[in-house]
Design an enzyme around this catalytic site. Structure first.
Site, PDB file in Angstrom:
ATOM      1  N   ARG A  29       0.887  -1.182   0.000  1.00  0.00           N
ATOM      2  CA  ARG A  29       0.000   0.000   0.000  1.00  0.00           C
ATOM      3  C   ARG A  29       0.909   1.211   0.000  1.00  0.00           C
ATOM      4  NH1 ARG A  29      -5.300   1.498   3.408  1.00  0.00           N
ATOM      5  NH2 ARG A  29      -6.020  -0.022   1.905  1.00  0.00           N
ATOM      6  N   ASP A  75     -17.600   7.261  -1.082  1.00  0.00           N
ATOM      7  CA  ASP A  75     -16.210   7.159  -0.608  1.00  0.00           C
ATOM      8  C   ASP A  75     -15.865   8.502   0.042  1.00  0.00           C
ATOM      9  OD1 ASP A  75     -13.656   6.210  -0.150  1.00  0.00           O
ATOM     10  OD2 ASP A  75     -13.060   6.090  -2.247  1.00  0.00           O
ATOM     11  N   CYS A 101     -16.356   1.362   0.596  1.00  0.00           N
ATOM     12  CA  CYS A 101     -15.180   0.526   0.884  1.00  0.00           C
ATOM     13  C   CYS A 101     -14.788   0.590   2.354  1.00  0.00           C
ATOM     14  CB  CYS A 101     -14.015   0.940  -0.007  1.00  0.00           C
ATOM     15  SG  CYS A 101     -13.413   2.609   0.318  1.00  0.00           S
ATOM     16  N   HIS A 155      -7.160   0.890  -6.520  1.00  0.00           N
ATOM     17  CA  HIS A 155      -7.374   0.024  -5.341  1.00  0.00           C
ATOM     18  C   HIS A 155      -7.977  -1.303  -5.829  1.00  0.00           C
ATOM     19  CE1 HIS A 155      -7.614  -1.195  -1.335  1.00  0.00           C
ATOM     20  NE2 HIS A 155      -8.470  -0.333  -0.825  1.00  0.00           N
ATOM     21  N   GLN A 212      -9.701  -4.051  -3.521  1.00  0.00           N
ATOM     22  CA  GLN A 212     -11.022  -3.599  -3.039  1.00  0.00           C
ATOM     23  C   GLN A 212     -12.084  -3.917  -4.094  1.00  0.00           C
ATOM     24  OE1 GLN A 212     -12.014  -1.800  -0.069  1.00  0.00           O
ATOM     25  NE2 GLN A 212     -13.992  -2.405  -0.904  1.00  0.00           N
ATOM     26  N   ARG A 264     -13.373  -8.570   1.535  1.00  0.00           N
ATOM     27  CA  ARG A 264     -11.945  -8.292   1.348  1.00  0.00           C
ATOM     28  C   ARG A 264     -11.159  -9.570   1.667  1.00  0.00           C
ATOM     29  NH1 ARG A 264      -9.994  -3.275   1.504  1.00  0.00           N
ATOM     30  NH2 ARG A 264      -8.328  -4.295   0.350  1.00  0.00           N
TER      31      ARG A 264
END
Ligand code: CP
Length: 348
Positions: A117, A241, A282, A144, A147, A310
């Site tokens: 990340r 988001d 998310c 991402h 995700q 996830r």
């Protein structure tokens, strides 16, 4: 004497594939990963997950905080019989005393997967360039992808009656985040109608739209980018988001005043989308900013299924990316090495 490689896996792997963006995968390959996710989810429910990562490890580099990505990868590796190493920038030399190329090659000699990340996509791409094991993008400044595997799977679990993935209209409401871009690419690849609804200053850049339009040529999907919030009407899925992320704190007030209240997902907005519409996020969510707590807890919300998925995604990805390169020793080979080592130990 020529010593064999100390790597846990083969160093020459023509089949080596990284997971930096879903754009590197065909629709069929992504469908295969979704199918594998389904099998792993069922196996986990039965506490019968096959140990397909036994004795293996994933090195996890985190330049930013994480709850879901960290816990899901660590848990997935454990459930599959392997392990995970949490590496924060203050614990390793990456970018300070050691180059990307050296770090990538060293981690490849000890671990079987690298997940990173990062603040800048160049870091995860640089690791992939030099690594001889699969590198997974665990979020960067504009993507991402892990995700999005969880999101596609969650959409599939909550499909409206009689619809397939390609029949969905998905509205992402808010800022052009890394989740917005990755969803735009995946949804258009699967033939969905993807809408990015947000104020013009924060809409998906032309480069992303161009990628989506290329996908649409193959998939018959559709892309809409608009500031008109009325476009949520009739959408199957509404996605929110954060309005600002790490590194954007200085823009917080301007961003909040631009997005709020028009682009806050409320129960009224969900009702406008439709009785059977679903709400996704998310997480982490800033309730009362991009969405209300009422929506998060309400009948449309599938946010905790999405979070659980996830883990479903990481189990499938760890196995999908390594199953061809991980050696499966025969009983004879295992016995040979056990006897040899035990015999040596009995003499020392
Ligand atoms: N959605 C997501 O990536 O969550 P974390 O930041 O907690 O990993």
């Amino acid at each position: 004497m020529k010593m064999p490689s100390s790597s846990a896996t083969e160093l020459t792997k023509p089949e080596l594939k990284h997971f930096l963006t879903t754009q590197d995968y065909t629709r069929q390959e992504l469908t295969d990963i979704l199918e594998l996710m389904s099998m792993f989810k069922e196996a986990r429910k039965a506490n019968a997950v096959p140990q397909l990562f036994a004795g293996k490890s994933v090195a996890m580099i985190f330049e930013q905080p994480s709850t879901r990505t960290r816990v899901s990868f660590e848990t997935a590796a454990t459930i599959l019989g392997g392990g995970a190493l949490f590496l924060s920038p203050k614990d390793i030399h990456l970018g300070a005393k050691e180059s990307l190329s050296d770090t990538g090659r060293v981690l490849s000699r000890m671990c079987d997967v690298i997940m990173a990340r990062v603040d800048d996509h160049k870091t995860v791409a640089g690791l992939a360039e030099y690594s001889t094991v699969p590198v997974i993008n665990g979020l960067c400044d504009w993507l991402h992808p892990t995700q999005i595997m969880a999101d596609l799977f969650t959409m599939q679990e909550h499909l409206p009656a009689g619809k397939k993935l390609e029949d969905l209209t998905v509205a992402f409401v808010g800022d052009a985040t890394n989740v917005c871009s990755s969803l735009m690419f995946a949804c258009t690849k699967f033939g969905m109608h993807y809408k990015h609804i947000g104020p013009s200053k924060y809409q998906a850049p032309e480069m992303w739209q161009e990628i989506a339009r290329e996908n649409i040529k193959l998939s018959n999907g559709k892309l809409t980018v608009t500031d008109n919030i009325e476009e949520v009407e009739g959408c199957d899925i509404i996605i929110a988001d954060s309005f600002y992320w790490f590194g954007q704190e200085a823009e917080k007030e301007e961003r909040l005043s631009t997005f709020m209240p028009t682009y806050v997902v409320t129960e009224e907005m969900m009702a406008k989308a439709g009785e059977n519409s679903i709400f996704m996020h998310c997480l982490p969510a800033n309730d009362q900013r991009e969405c209300t707590r009422e929506v998060m807890e309400g009948p449309h919300s599938v946010i905790f299924d999405e979070a659980e998925n996830r883990l479903t995604a990481q189990m499938a990805l760890l196995v999908y990316l390594t199953h061809k390169s991980i050696k499966k020793p025969t009983e004879e080979t295992l016995a040979y090495h056990k006897d040899r080592i035990e015999s040596f130990l009995s003499r020392v």
